[in-house]
Design a protein around this motif. Structure first.
Motif, mmCIF file in Angstrom:
data_model
loop_
_atom_site.group_PDB
_atom_site.id
_atom_site.type_symbol
_atom_site.label_atom_id
_atom_site.label_comp_id
_atom_site.label_asym_id
_atom_site.label_seq_id
_atom_site.Cartn_x
_atom_site.Cartn_y
_atom_site.Cartn_z
ATOM 1 N N UNK A 119 71.606 43.970 -12.446
ATOM 2 C CA UNK A 119 72.053 43.102 -13.536
ATOM 3 C C UNK A 119 70.887 42.286 -14.075
ATOM 4 N N UNK A 120 70.789 42.197 -15.380
ATOM 5 C CA UNK A 120 69.809 41.320 -16.020
ATOM 6 C C UNK A 120 70.505 40.551 -17.138
ATOM 7 N N UNK A 121 70.031 39.342 -17.395
ATOM 8 C CA UNK A 121 70.678 38.544 -18.438
ATOM 9 C C UNK A 121 69.701 37.574 -19.080
ATOM 10 N N UNK A 122 70.068 37.149 -20.276
ATOM 11 C CA UNK A 122 69.350 36.110 -21.011
ATOM 12 C C UNK A 122 70.390 35.167 -21.582
ATOM 13 N N UNK A 123 70.259 33.870 -21.303
ATOM 14 C CA UNK A 123 71.199 32.883 -21.832
ATOM 15 C C UNK A 123 70.444 31.796 -22.586
ATOM 16 N N UNK A 124 71.105 31.258 -23.595
ATOM 17 C CA UNK A 124 70.557 30.201 -24.452
ATOM 18 C C UNK A 124 71.623 29.142 -24.640
ATOM 19 N N UNK A 125 71.266 27.873 -24.486
ATOM 20 C CA UNK A 125 72.221 26.775 -24.660
ATOM 21 C C UNK A 125 71.499 25.584 -25.271
ATOM 22 N N UNK A 147 63.633 29.677 -15.838
ATOM 23 C CA UNK A 147 64.202 28.784 -16.837
ATOM 24 C C UNK A 147 63.141 28.088 -17.662
ATOM 25 N N UNK A 148 63.411 27.920 -18.958
ATOM 26 C CA UNK A 148 62.546 27.174 -19.867
ATOM 27 C C UNK A 148 63.357 26.047 -20.492
ATOM 28 N N UNK A 149 62.799 24.835 -20.514
ATOM 29 C CA UNK A 149 63.443 23.679 -21.138
ATOM 30 C C UNK A 149 62.660 23.355 -22.408
ATOM 31 N N UNK A 150 63.112 23.925 -23.520
ATOM 32 C CA UNK A 150 62.406 23.801 -24.789
ATOM 33 C C UNK A 150 62.871 22.563 -25.555
ATOM 34 N N UNK A 151 61.985 22.035 -26.382
ATOM 35 C CA UNK A 151 62.279 20.814 -27.156
ATOM 36 C C UNK A 151 62.733 19.693 -26.223
ATOM 37 N N UNK A 152 62.094 19.614 -25.077
ATOM 38 C CA UNK A 152 62.438 18.630 -24.043
ATOM 39 C C UNK A 152 61.711 17.318 -24.340
ATOM 40 N N UNK A 153 62.231 16.582 -25.307
ATOM 41 C CA UNK A 153 61.557 15.382 -25.800
ATOM 42 C C UNK A 153 61.478 14.277 -24.744
ATOM 43 N N UNK A 154 62.431 14.247 -23.820
ATOM 44 C CA UNK A 154 62.423 13.226 -22.778
ATOM 45 C C UNK A 154 61.571 13.626 -21.576
ATOM 46 N N UNK A 155 60.970 14.819 -21.643
ATOM 47 C CA UNK A 155 60.094 15.309 -20.569
ATOM 48 C C UNK A 155 60.810 15.317 -19.212
ATOM 49 N N UNK A 161 66.889 27.716 -21.847
ATOM 50 C CA UNK A 161 66.748 29.166 -21.929
ATOM 51 C C UNK A 161 66.528 29.715 -20.524
ATOM 52 N N UNK A 162 67.347 30.694 -20.123
ATOM 53 C CA UNK A 162 67.229 31.259 -18.782
ATOM 54 C C UNK A 162 67.261 32.784 -18.842
#
Length: 338
Positions: A66-72, A322-330, A49-50
């Motif tokens: 410019x502003x933006x939000x992206x999800x992948x 940036x956020x790295x969610x559900x990052x099980x491998x840390x 998420x950025x």
């Protein structure tokens, strides 16, 4: 003099929109290629998420903001469960290290999904893109992945008449125009990547649309045109702790001249990096970023114009969280989107 510059600036923006409506520019696209290529959707083994904010040509009234939000995110039981984590030797390997390259294995076949909202304000003209993205990733060999992707959504253009200074405020050419427009949007792309290089080709704005606000006959000739992006980058290992990552972008948009960016990023392990960027006949930039934890990363860039705009602007600022969610491998830093 300032009022004259403002009028000329707004006029040039409207001409640019009429001739070939362009997507917003970014300094830090290299760290979020989803903005340019839908094929990177789901490229990491976590939810990426950025949020970004860019103030272009600060000090100049009506300059683009410019502003933006992206999800992948990856989609598929094998990949999400962690089977594809075999592409690295585990958390012990820094993605910017030579050891990571030696032990790299291609990801398991999987799907990627994404979403992005981009808002761009330039003078009285505002543009908002809302797109959903999809990609399929396949290991072509033991160390090389190839993905194809598509983005589809809506594009909204609007003209704020209140921001215009007209000799005749009720000018029917403007007042009776189509000042708020929703149009379909479509993009496609391919992305090839391994442990120490990547390349991509994408096309945005594939559906040609009328792009005008006035009621004049000449405005019927204003059409959007496709925009093509070709990009690539490599890792060069200077030592166990330092990695140099040059990259480049080629942008093709008719009838504009072909434009290119050259970027350089120097990473210290997986925690801290600095960089520089050059855009031909336009600007130079300095970049700085920190991977604060397995959850948060942040980056900032300052861009100095090398064109005539440098005499009336104070440069361009851009910040990305940036956020790295559900990052099980840390994972501390991205493994495939660097």
């Amino acid at each position: 003099m300032k009022k004259l510059l403002h009028v000329l600036f707004i006029f040039s923006l409207m001409l640019q929109l009429a001739e070939a409506q362009q997507k917003p520019q970014y300094t830090q696209y290299v760290f979020n290629n989803l903005l340019l290529n839908p094929a990177v959707s789901g490229i990491e083994n976590y939810i990426d998420l950025k949020a970004g904010y860019r103030s272009q040509w600060t000090g100049l009234q009506g300059a683009p903001v410019t502003s933006y939000l992206t999800f992948s995110a990856p989609f598929g039981s094998d990949f999400v469960r962690g089977d594809a984590a075999a592409m690295s030797p585990g958390n012990e390997a820094n993605p910017y290290s030579h050891l990571y390259t030696q032990n790299y294995q291609a990801a398991e076949p999987h799907h990627g999904i994404g979403f992005m909202v981009v808002s761009d304000q330039a003078g009285p003209i505002s543009t908002t893109n809302i797109d959903a993205t999809y990609a399929y990733h396949l290991g072509i060999s033991s160390t090389f992945n190839l993905s194809v992707g598509v983005a589809a959504g809506l594009n909204h253009n609007s003209l704020n008449i209140a921001d215009l200074s007209l000799e005749n405020p009720l000018d029917p050419v403007i007042a009776n125009g189509n000042n708020s427009q929703w149009k379909p949007d479509l993009s496609v792309g391919i992305w090839g990547y391994s442990s120490n290089y990547y390349f991509g080709v994408s096309a945005q704005q594939l559906l040609s649309q009328n792009s005008y606000f006035t009621t004049t006959n000449a405005s019927n000739q204003a059409k959007t045109v496709p925009q093509y992006f070709i990009t690539g980058g490599v890792k060069l290992f200077l030592s166990d702790d330092m990695t140099l990552m040059p990259s480049a972008l080629l942008k093709i948009l008719n009838p504009e001249p072909v434009a290119f960016d050259i970027n350089m990023k120097l990473a210290f392990k997986d925690r801290f990096w600095i960089g520089a960027s050059y855009r031909n006949q336009d600007s130079v930039a300095g970049l700085l970023g920190f991977n604060l934890s397995s959850l948060i990363n942040v980056s900032y860039s300052y861009e100095y114009s090398t064109s005539a705009l440098r005499t009336v602007s104070n440069g361009t600022h851009e910040i990305v969280l940036g956020l790295m969610l559900n990052n099980k491998d840390r994972e501390i830093s991205p493994r495939n989107s660097w």
